[in-house]
Design an enzyme around this catalytic site. Structure first.
Site, PDB file in Angstrom:
ATOM      1  N   ASP A   1       0.806  -1.225   0.000  1.00  0.00           N
ATOM      2  CA  ASP A   1       0.000   0.000   0.000  1.00  0.00           C
ATOM      3  C   ASP A   1       0.835   1.270   0.000  1.00  0.00           C
ATOM      4  O   ASP A   1       0.451   2.266  -0.611  1.00  0.00           O
ATOM      5  CB  ASP A   1      -0.920   0.028   1.225  1.00  0.00           C
ATOM      6  CG  ASP A   1      -2.031  -0.996   1.126  1.00  0.00           C
ATOM      7  OD1 ASP A   1      -2.393  -1.373  -0.001  1.00  0.00           O
ATOM      8  OD2 ASP A   1      -2.536  -1.423   2.180  1.00  0.00           O
TER       9      ASP A   1
ATOM     10  N   TYR B   1     -12.747  -1.950  -2.625  1.00  0.00           N
ATOM     11  CA  TYR B   1     -13.259  -0.760  -1.962  1.00  0.00           C
ATOM     12  C   TYR B   1     -14.481  -0.223  -2.716  1.00  0.00           C
ATOM     13  O   TYR B   1     -14.647  -0.436  -3.917  1.00  0.00           O
ATOM     14  CB  TYR B   1     -12.189   0.333  -1.924  1.00  0.00           C
ATOM     15  CG  TYR B   1     -11.141   0.182  -0.844  1.00  0.00           C
ATOM     16  CD1 TYR B   1     -10.948  -1.026  -0.179  1.00  0.00           C
ATOM     17  CD2 TYR B   1     -10.321   1.250  -0.487  1.00  0.00           C
ATOM     18  CE1 TYR B   1      -9.990  -1.153   0.806  1.00  0.00           C
ATOM     19  CE2 TYR B   1      -9.351   1.134   0.497  1.00  0.00           C
ATOM     20  CZ  TYR B   1      -9.195  -0.071   1.138  1.00  0.00           C
ATOM     21  OH  TYR B   1      -8.247  -0.191   2.119  1.00  0.00           O
TER      22      TYR B   1
END
Length: 471
Positions: free
Chosen positions: A150, A405
């Protein structure tokens, strides 16, 4: 009357009509000149009205036919930019329709598509764009190896036209960072990117592309923000930021900005125990954020912000229908004040909902354990009634395909509506970790949907790429 007399009579009539036509034309020219002189003599800096006069004069002497047409049209008024005011309610929604799908991974098999994750959509007075955090490489580039991570020094925020897959040539660089949010106040756009080391990160704030301020970590544990659009009202933009553990107590702030400068900040108030990755939308001079409790709750925490007082409170979505992932089975009754735990529980995924009384909709993955499939659930009064139940379901992505997401967005500048039409996006993650057998990269495509006031049909809209083609 002899022929000569008839000829003289007709000629006289024709001459009279021609003179009349000439006088009308002269009067039109005079009117046109006077209007232009009047416009030039009056300096208007904001609202300008243009008047166009079209004159068509036709005279046929032989048949004494005269056509004299004057058309005066007003062009639409130019409106000077003004701050967005959240003065409308949410529209009622009967179903959801796809308004954009970029098919980025499918294109990426042969095109130079940028590796991204954490995409979202945000609008301004000119339209809507897709924003995403790139990984500093394209899918077919060897540097895509390891992009499952990330937070790296190579990430940054880019934007493209909604529905267009991101390439090096069509993507607009915004800022460097591995966490972001962005929103438009009606006059300018504010963007926040978080960069640096996990234990010593910095948020950089931009207004209209110019760096305005910075915010240093306050808990030295991955300072992070929403990963979807923030919302503004009357020049003030509210942003939710968190610093601290992802699996225990963290430290969240609601921060208020004007033109990219902090004007107020509040530590988290209310009963929510853990806040991350809020999906926010505006209505009725308020902002509602539906967030992620990565510590305990499979029910989603919400933050409610009053933009007239710049104060907030927090709690949980009340319904027993749970919308985080991973999650236990749905409960007969929910809890408005406390997290609902159970196995499987943590860690969680970014999600959203539209809490609109009888017309409340919540989104979630179809699988309770993994980020696969996606569905929209109509649950009247889910935000306030612990006993609220599902009355309608619409599948967006079938459970045989990966999702990721999801978050909310609204085109607040759609003047065609007397209400704000809710919209959302779903990230369609491909590659590692679920498809590590085939590739070393992690990236996504995106679909965006908006509400329809009328019933809609059905369909599944997965990413659609054959991952084995990349082996």
């Amino acid at each position: 009357m002899n022929p000569n007399q008839k000829l003289f009579a007709l000629s006289g009539v024709a001459i009279a009509l021609s003179v009349l036509n000439l006088l009308i034309g002269i009067s039109n020219v005079g009117l046109n000149v006077s209007l232009h002189l009047k416009g030039a003599g009056t300096k208007q800096e904001e609202n300008l009205t243009c008047t166009t006069i079209t004159q068509n004069n036709t005279t046929v002497v032989e048949n004494t036919y005269v056509n004299n047409t004057t058309i005066i049209t007003k062009e639409p008024e130019f409106r000077a930019p003004s701050y967005l005011l959240l003065n409308k309610s949410l529209c009622n929604v009967e179903g959801w329709v796809v308004v954009a799908k970029d098919n980025a991974i499918r294109f990426g098999e042969s095109e130079q598509i940028i590796v991204t994750r954490e995409p979202y959509v945000s609008c301004d007075p000119s339209g809507c764009k897709m924003y995403a955090l790139h990984q500093g490489t394209t899918i077919r580039n060897k540097h895509s190896n390891g992009t499952i991570h990330d937070r790296t020094a190579f990430r940054g925020l880019i934007s493209t036209h909604l529905g267009t897959p991101p390439t090096v040539s069509n993507s607009d660089f915004i800022c460097v960072g591995w966490s972001s949010t962005s929103c438009h106040d009606g006059i300018g756009r504010m963007t926040i990117c978080v960069q640096g080391n996990n234990d010593n990160a910095t948020a950089t704030v931009y207004y209209n592309r110019r760096l305005t301020t910075t915010i240093k970590t306050w808990a030295r544990n991955i300072l992070r923000t929403q990963e979807s659009e923030c919302v503004c009202h009357n020049g003030t933009c509210a942003v939710v930021m968190t610093d601290g553990s992802a699996s225990s107590q963290a430290y969240t702030k609601v921060m208020y900005f004007h033109k990219g400068l902090v004007i107020k900040e509040e530590p988290l108030k209310g009963s929510a125990k853990h806040i991350e990755e809020c999906s926010c939308y505006g209505h009725n001079q308020k902002i509602t954020c539906v967030c992620r409790d990565n510590w305990q709750g499979a029910n989603r925490p919400i933050i409610e912000i009053d933009m007239t007082t710049l104060e907030h409170t927090s709690r949980y979505v009340c319904t027993g229908v749970l919308t985080d992932t991973s999650r236990p089975g749905d409960k007969p009754s929910g809890d408005c004040s406390n997290p609902i735990t159970g196995s499987p529980g943590a860690p969680g995924v970014k999600g959203f909902g539209f809490l609109n009384g009888d017309n409340t909709w919540l989104g979630r993955t179809i699988s309770p354990r993994s980020r696969s499939g996606f569905e929209m659930l109509k649950i009247p009064n889910a935000g306030t009634d612990p006993n609220s139940k599902i009355v309608e379901r619409q599948e967006i992505v079938d459970n045989n395909n990966w999702s990721g997401y999801s978050g909310s967005f609204i085109d607040y500048w759609d003047d065609g509506n007397e209400c704000y039409n809710p919209c959302f996006y779903v990230e369609l993650i491909r590659g590692r970790p679920e498809e590590a057998k085939y590739v070393w990269w992690t990236s996504n495509s995106l679909i965006a949907l908006c509400g329809s006031p009328f019933p809609v049909g059905s369909g599944s809209f997965p990413d659609g790429a054959q991952i084995q083609y990349f082996s």
